[in-house]
Design a protein around this motif. Sequence first.
Motif, PDB file in Angstrom:
ATOM      1  N   ARG A  74       0.837  -1.212   0.000  1.00  0.00           N
ATOM      2  CA  ARG A  74       0.000   0.000   0.000  1.00  0.00           C
ATOM      3  C   ARG A  74       0.866   1.254   0.000  1.00  0.00           C
ATOM      4  O   ARG A  74       0.618   2.180  -0.776  1.00  0.00           O
ATOM      5  CB  ARG A  74      -0.923  -0.011   1.204  1.00  0.00           C
ATOM      6  N   ALA A  96       1.124   3.953  -3.284  1.00  0.00           N
ATOM      7  CA  ALA A  96       0.777   5.372  -3.104  1.00  0.00           C
ATOM      8  C   ALA A  96       1.936   6.277  -3.510  1.00  0.00           C
ATOM      9  O   ALA A  96       1.737   7.289  -4.190  1.00  0.00           O
ATOM     10  CB  ALA A  96       0.355   5.630  -1.662  1.00  0.00           C
ATOM     11  N   THR A 116      -6.286  -4.680  -5.853  1.00  0.00           N
ATOM     12  CA  THR A 116      -7.511  -4.514  -5.057  1.00  0.00           C
ATOM     13  C   THR A 116      -8.408  -5.734  -5.228  1.00  0.00           C
ATOM     14  O   THR A 116      -8.914  -6.294  -4.244  1.00  0.00           O
ATOM     15  CB  THR A 116      -8.261  -3.233  -5.482  1.00  0.00           C
ATOM     16  N   ALA A 134      -7.271   8.997  -7.859  1.00  0.00           N
ATOM     17  CA  ALA A 134      -7.287   9.044  -6.391  1.00  0.00           C
ATOM     18  C   ALA A 134      -8.248   8.001  -5.827  1.00  0.00           C
ATOM     19  O   ALA A 134      -7.951   7.358  -4.813  1.00  0.00           O
ATOM     20  CB  ALA A 134      -7.669  10.439  -5.910  1.00  0.00           C
ATOM     21  N   MET A 135      -9.383   7.808  -6.491  1.00  0.00           N
ATOM     22  CA  MET A 135     -10.361   6.828  -6.029  1.00  0.00           C
ATOM     23  C   MET A 135      -9.774   5.416  -6.046  1.00  0.00           C
ATOM     24  O   MET A 135      -9.995   4.640  -5.120  1.00  0.00           O
ATOM     25  CB  MET A 135     -11.619   6.879  -6.899  1.00  0.00           C
ATOM     26  N   THR A 168      -7.480   5.005  -3.146  1.00  0.00           N
ATOM     27  CA  THR A 168      -8.291   4.929  -1.927  1.00  0.00           C
ATOM     28  C   THR A 168      -8.950   3.557  -1.807  1.00  0.00           C
ATOM     29  O   THR A 168      -8.998   2.970  -0.715  1.00  0.00           O
ATOM     30  CB  THR A 168      -9.352   6.044  -1.908  1.00  0.00           C
ATOM     31  N   GLN A 169      -9.450   3.026  -2.911  1.00  0.00           N
ATOM     32  CA  GLN A 169     -10.066   1.688  -2.883  1.00  0.00           C
ATOM     33  C   GLN A 169      -9.051   0.632  -2.488  1.00  0.00           C
ATOM     34  O   GLN A 169      -9.361  -0.271  -1.697  1.00  0.00           O
ATOM     35  CB  GLN A 169     -10.684   1.355  -4.243  1.00  0.00           C
ATOM     36  N   SER A 222      -6.335   1.098  -0.676  1.00  0.00           N
ATOM     37  CA  SER A 222      -6.035   1.311   0.743  1.00  0.00           C
ATOM     38  C   SER A 222      -7.144   0.770   1.636  1.00  0.00           C
ATOM     39  O   SER A 222      -6.880   0.118   2.653  1.00  0.00           O
ATOM     40  CB  SER A 222      -5.815   2.801   1.006  1.00  0.00           C
ATOM     41  N   SER A 223      -8.381   1.022   1.254  1.00  0.00           N
ATOM     42  CA  SER A 223      -9.526   0.512   2.021  1.00  0.00           C
ATOM     43  C   SER A 223      -9.563  -1.010   2.018  1.00  0.00           C
ATOM     44  O   SER A 223      -9.896  -1.639   3.033  1.00  0.00           O
ATOM     45  CB  SER A 223     -10.839   1.056   1.464  1.00  0.00           C
ATOM     46  N   ASP A 252      -7.071  -2.222   4.474  1.00  0.00           N
ATOM     47  CA  ASP A 252      -7.624  -2.108   5.835  1.00  0.00           C
ATOM     48  C   ASP A 252      -8.584  -3.251   6.137  1.00  0.00           C
ATOM     49  O   ASP A 252      -8.542  -3.846   7.226  1.00  0.00           O
ATOM     50  CB  ASP A 252      -8.349  -0.769   6.013  1.00  0.00           C
TER      51      ASP A 252
END
Length: 168
Positions: A32, A36, A65, A101-102, A105-106, A108-109, A112
């Motif tokens: 991750r 980034a 992802t 960016a989305m 973010t996806q 990274s989520s 998590d």
Amino acid sequence: MAASAPEWWQRGPVDGVPDMLQPVAHMLLQMRDEVAAAVADLPVDAWNARPAGVASVGYHVRHMTGVLDRLFTYARGEALNDAQFFALRIEGDVVQETERAMLVTQLSSRVDACLDALRGTDTSTLAEMRLVGRAGVPSTVLGCLVHAGEHCMRHLGQLLVTARVGRV
């Protein structure tokens, strides 16, 4: 110049993750961070470039992802759903300027969510059989989890090279 942070495997245990699954957590967190950094300010044309016919940066971000989602689904002993099959079909689609960016973010989520899943994994189930993919290839809970991490690291390496070439 500030010293960079050590790699995740050098930072000690990830809170709440069982000892046997620490390497998976470390791989996911390292991936991750490096994704980034690699795509920060990367122009959209470089997200979509396929130098020498290799997969694009956008493909790798979407694929990582999706791989995490799919392999953690198999680790739970579940089959993929329609949304997961749709995501698989569009992994290679062109990335639009507004999506960059989305997509990060996806990813990274999803990391998590995977860390939460690792924290909730009963280590007594790690050797349990799991069937992977439409062909039902045999694996185990541990096999699915470890493969998720190592597969993402493999794609990270490819992404790093492609992003570097895209910056030239």
